[in-house]
Design a protein around this motif. Structure first.
Motif, mmCIF file in Angstrom:
data_model
loop_
_atom_site.group_PDB
_atom_site.id
_atom_site.type_symbol
_atom_site.label_atom_id
_atom_site.label_comp_id
_atom_site.label_asym_id
_atom_site.label_seq_id
_atom_site.Cartn_x
_atom_site.Cartn_y
_atom_site.Cartn_z
ATOM 1 N N GLU A 1 -86.118 56.143 -43.477
ATOM 2 C CA GLU A 1 -85.607 55.614 -44.748
ATOM 3 C C GLU A 1 -84.719 54.388 -44.555
ATOM 4 O OE1 GLU A 1 -86.002 56.494 -47.991
ATOM 5 O OE2 GLU A 1 -87.597 57.817 -47.321
ATOM 6 N N PHE A 2 -84.180 54.287 -43.361
ATOM 7 C CA PHE A 2 -83.085 53.353 -43.094
ATOM 8 C C PHE A 2 -83.389 51.912 -43.507
ATOM 9 C CE2 PHE A 2 -80.996 50.642 -39.798
ATOM 10 C CZ PHE A 2 -79.685 50.849 -40.177
ATOM 11 N N ARG A 3 -84.474 51.373 -43.008
ATOM 12 C CA ARG A 3 -84.744 49.939 -43.226
ATOM 13 C C ARG A 3 -84.965 49.606 -44.690
ATOM 14 N NH1 ARG A 3 -89.614 47.526 -40.434
ATOM 15 N NH2 ARG A 3 -90.509 49.604 -40.551
ATOM 16 N N TYR A 4 -85.478 50.591 -45.409
ATOM 17 C CA TYR A 4 -86.005 50.303 -46.743
ATOM 18 C C TYR A 4 -84.938 50.272 -47.826
ATOM 19 C CZ TYR A 4 -90.087 50.873 -43.981
ATOM 20 O OH TYR A 4 -91.015 50.703 -42.984
ATOM 21 N N ARG A 5 -83.698 50.635 -47.447
ATOM 22 C CA ARG A 5 -82.656 50.568 -48.475
ATOM 23 C C ARG A 5 -81.794 49.332 -48.257
ATOM 24 N NH1 ARG A 5 -77.312 52.320 -46.530
ATOM 25 N NH2 ARG A 5 -77.695 53.236 -44.506
ATOM 26 N N ASP A 6 -82.188 48.454 -47.356
ATOM 27 C CA ASP A 6 -81.427 47.238 -47.092
ATOM 28 C C ASP A 6 -79.987 47.581 -46.712
ATOM 29 O OD1 ASP A 6 -80.894 44.606 -46.853
ATOM 30 O OD2 ASP A 6 -80.815 44.169 -49.001
ATOM 31 N N PRO A 7 -79.806 48.313 -45.610
ATOM 32 C CA PRO A 7 -78.470 48.814 -45.259
ATOM 33 C C PRO A 7 -77.486 47.691 -44.965
ATOM 34 C CG PRO A 7 -79.992 49.130 -43.435
ATOM 35 C CD PRO A 7 -80.811 48.671 -44.597
ATOM 36 N N ILE A 8 -76.224 47.941 -45.252
ATOM 37 C CA ILE A 8 -75.176 46.945 -45.007
ATOM 38 C C ILE A 8 -74.689 47.109 -43.560
ATOM 39 C CG2 ILE A 8 -72.884 46.152 -45.728
ATOM 40 C CD1 ILE A 8 -73.608 47.515 -48.475
ATOM 41 N N LEU A 9 -74.979 46.086 -42.775
ATOM 42 C CA LEU A 9 -74.694 46.163 -41.338
ATOM 43 C C LEU A 9 -74.054 44.861 -40.890
ATOM 44 C CD1 LEU A 9 -78.283 47.240 -40.299
ATOM 45 C CD2 LEU A 9 -76.285 48.684 -40.042
ATOM 46 N N ASP A 10 -73.189 44.941 -39.885
ATOM 47 C CA ASP A 10 -72.743 43.712 -39.226
ATOM 48 C C ASP A 10 -72.263 44.075 -37.824
ATOM 49 O OD1 ASP A 10 -70.163 44.643 -39.381
ATOM 50 O OD2 ASP A 10 -69.713 43.511 -41.197
ATOM 51 N N TYR A 11 -71.611 43.137 -37.159
ATOM 52 C CA TYR A 11 -71.250 43.366 -35.753
ATOM 53 C C TYR A 11 -70.227 44.493 -35.592
ATOM 54 C CZ TYR A 11 -67.138 40.808 -37.081
ATOM 55 O OH TYR A 11 -65.999 40.445 -37.724
ATOM 56 N N SER A 12 -69.528 44.852 -36.664
ATOM 57 C CA SER A 12 -68.551 45.934 -36.504
ATOM 58 C C SER A 12 -69.135 47.311 -36.850
ATOM 59 C CB SER A 12 -67.308 45.657 -37.352
ATOM 60 O OG SER A 12 -67.699 45.550 -38.703
ATOM 61 N N THR A 13 -70.432 47.343 -37.112
ATOM 62 C CA THR A 13 -71.109 48.635 -37.344
ATOM 63 C C THR A 13 -71.770 49.070 -36.038
ATOM 64 O OG1 THR A 13 -71.705 47.831 -39.542
ATOM 65 C CG2 THR A 13 -72.819 49.825 -38.781
ATOM 66 N N LEU A 14 -71.527 50.299 -35.644
ATOM 67 C CA LEU A 14 -72.255 50.845 -34.494
ATOM 68 C C LEU A 14 -73.373 51.728 -35.026
ATOM 69 C CD1 LEU A 14 -72.474 51.335 -31.355
ATOM 70 C CD2 LEU A 14 -71.081 53.388 -31.728
ATOM 71 N N VAL A 15 -74.595 51.407 -34.628
ATOM 72 C CA VAL A 15 -75.723 52.250 -35.012
ATOM 73 C C VAL A 15 -76.043 53.167 -33.831
ATOM 74 C CG1 VAL A 15 -78.193 52.247 -35.579
ATOM 75 C CG2 VAL A 15 -76.638 50.613 -36.690
ATOM 76 N N VAL A 16 -76.066 54.458 -34.088
ATOM 77 C CA VAL A 16 -76.367 55.426 -33.035
ATOM 78 C C VAL A 16 -77.747 56.007 -33.320
ATOM 79 C CG1 VAL A 16 -75.654 57.589 -31.938
ATOM 80 C CG2 VAL A 16 -73.910 55.980 -32.727
ATOM 81 N N ALA A 17 -78.668 55.790 -32.405
ATOM 82 C CA ALA A 17 -80.031 56.314 -32.581
ATOM 83 C C ALA A 17 -80.179 57.539 -31.695
ATOM 84 C CB ALA A 17 -81.053 55.258 -32.176
ATOM 85 N N ILE A 18 -80.530 58.663 -32.300
ATOM 86 C CA ILE A 18 -80.705 59.887 -31.505
ATOM 87 C C ILE A 18 -82.199 60.192 -31.413
ATOM 88 C CG2 ILE A 18 -80.046 62.304 -31.228
ATOM 89 C CD1 ILE A 18 -77.693 61.862 -33.081
ATOM 90 N N SER A 19 -82.701 60.257 -30.195
ATOM 91 C CA SER A 19 -84.120 60.566 -30.024
ATOM 92 C C SER A 19 -84.352 61.235 -28.674
ATOM 93 C CB SER A 19 -84.965 59.283 -30.111
ATOM 94 O OG SER A 19 -86.316 59.566 -29.818
ATOM 95 N N GLN A 20 -84.906 62.423 -28.700
ATOM 96 C CA GLN A 20 -85.216 63.128 -27.460
ATOM 97 C C GLN A 20 -86.226 62.321 -26.658
ATOM 98 O OE1 GLN A 20 -87.107 65.103 -24.560
ATOM 99 N NE2 GLN A 20 -88.330 64.991 -26.438
ATOM 100 N N SER A 21 -87.295 61.918 -27.299
ATOM 101 C CA SER A 21 -88.399 61.261 -26.579
ATOM 102 C C SER A 21 -88.111 59.793 -26.282
ATOM 103 C CB SER A 21 -89.674 61.341 -27.425
ATOM 104 O OG SER A 21 -89.485 60.621 -28.644
ATOM 105 N N GLY A 22 -87.327 59.169 -27.140
ATOM 106 C CA GLY A 22 -87.095 57.727 -27.004
ATOM 107 C C GLY A 22 -88.267 56.894 -27.472
#
Ligand code: M6R
Length: 368
Positions: A86-107
């Protein structure tokens, strides 16, 4: 190769104490400070973070939900948790002070990979929590915390999940250490409590037979509900997902407080409801959960309560109690999930399903 177990999943459930212990190894310096080897983000970069967005799919998403409780409590940094699809499609508010943490077992999960690519285009830093060395998601991230679950073969994630939880706790504590929050003194305590988890998990696993018996009693069930509150809420969702994936039974997880806003209408005579009861503490969580359990019981539900050892008030509202060793509420997910995994594994086995390779599912979902 399955160490005498019938399924990889069952073997992997029993490997969890070891997987948790391995994921904690080498995280402390001689002076007792936490260290995260592949962090690759400087302390200053971490101090500049004013928002965290966690993105993940499926079971990994539920690990992210638990992480929100831990990070906000220990670090006082606001956290959003979002499905990577869903993330990309809501035009999320992001900048250099946002840390995005991606959790994935498989990668390799395509939804999560596309989400981190989007985040990096917006100049956010991306940290991956991943179990697979050299896979695409950590390669495309600024920093990594590897979990040390070892290869997970069963399609249903088990040891992958609990080691993700450990990585999330470590991240939360590390951020608290770097930022020097008022919870600084708690860090060493929590690390000790984490180090005691493998032993507690073994205690839960020693009682597997009780859970198996219960599971076999539920063959033929049409709907099973799960209730939780606070960090137990994502575990209710995870318990329901396991049952859908493996036993193809309709299952849903709810937040205890949300019941009265609609779902309680589902309760029918004899409907099983598995309840993750928060440990008894000074706050009102425990009492509120018990009243939710009473509500469903009064409408005929059969209540199965996962509760702290010696919790008599939980036993009083339960048809069946599964006891969990005493741990703080934020760490309880590590223990509470185990009986739910055993329950789904045994119930699916009793129904004659292929537990390691459930219908319609793949181990890693590499299409969006
Ligand atoms: O490899 P990932 O952690 O990115 O996978 C995410 C989900 O596809 C995964 O957790 C899925 O929900 C499992 N089948 C759950 O048991």
């Amino acid at each position: 190769e399955k160490d005498g177990h019938d399924w990889f999943m069952r073997k992997e459930i029993f490997e969890q104490p070891h997987a948790v212990a391995d994921s904690l190894l080498g995280r402390r310096t001689r002076t007792g400070e936490l260290q995260l080897d592949e962090m690759r983000l400087s302390d200053q970069e971490l101090r500049d973070i004013d928002k965290i967005i966690i993105i993940a799919a499926g079971t990994s998403f539920y690990a992210g939900m638990v992480a929100k409780y831990a990070i906000e409590h220990w670090c006082r940094i606001p956290v959003e948790v979002e499905l990577s699809s869903e993330f990309r499609y809501r035009d999320p508010i992001l900048d250099y002070s946002t840390l995005v943490v991606a959790i994935s077992q498989s990668g390799e999960t395509a939804d999560t990979l596309q989400a981190i690519r989007h985040a990096r285009l917006q100049r956010s830093k991306v940290l991956a929590i991943c179990n697979t060395n050299g896979s695409t998601i950590p390669r495309e991230s600024d920093a990594v915390i590897y979990t040390h679950a070892g290869p997970e073969i069963g399609v249903a994630s088990t040891k992958g999940f609990v080691t993700q939880l450990v990585a999330c706790y470590l991240l939360a504590l590390y951020l608290a250490q770097v930022k020097g929050t008022r919870f600084g003194d708690e860090i060493a305590d929590v690390v000790h409590q984490l180090e005691a988890i493998p032993g507690h998990m073994s205690t839960v696993l020693d009682r597997a037979e009780e859970v198996y018996e219960l599971a076999r009693d539920h063959v033929g069930e049409r709907t099973v509900l799960f209730l939780g509150r606070h960090a137990g809420y994502p575990i209710a969702l995870e318990g329901a997902l396991k049952l859908k994936e493996l036993a193809y039974i309709h299952a849903e997880g709810f937040a205890g407080g949300e019941l009265k806003h609609g779902p309680i209408a589902l309760i029918d005579e004899g409907m099983p409801v598995l309840c993750v009861v928060p440990p008894k503490g000074r706050d009102q969580l425990h009492g509120k959960m018990l009243s939710a359990i009473q509500e469903v019981r009064a409408r005929g539900a059969r209540t199965i309560c996962l509760a702290e050892e010696g919790d008599r008030s939980a036993a009083a509202v339960a048809d069946t109690v599964i006891e969990l060793p005493k741990v703080p509420v934020l760490l309880q997910p590590l223990l509470a999930v185990v009986p739910l995994q055993l329950f789904a594994c045994e119930l699916a086995t009793a129904m004659g399903h292929d537990v390691d390779q459930p219908r319609n599912l793949a181990k890693s979902v590499t299409v969006e």
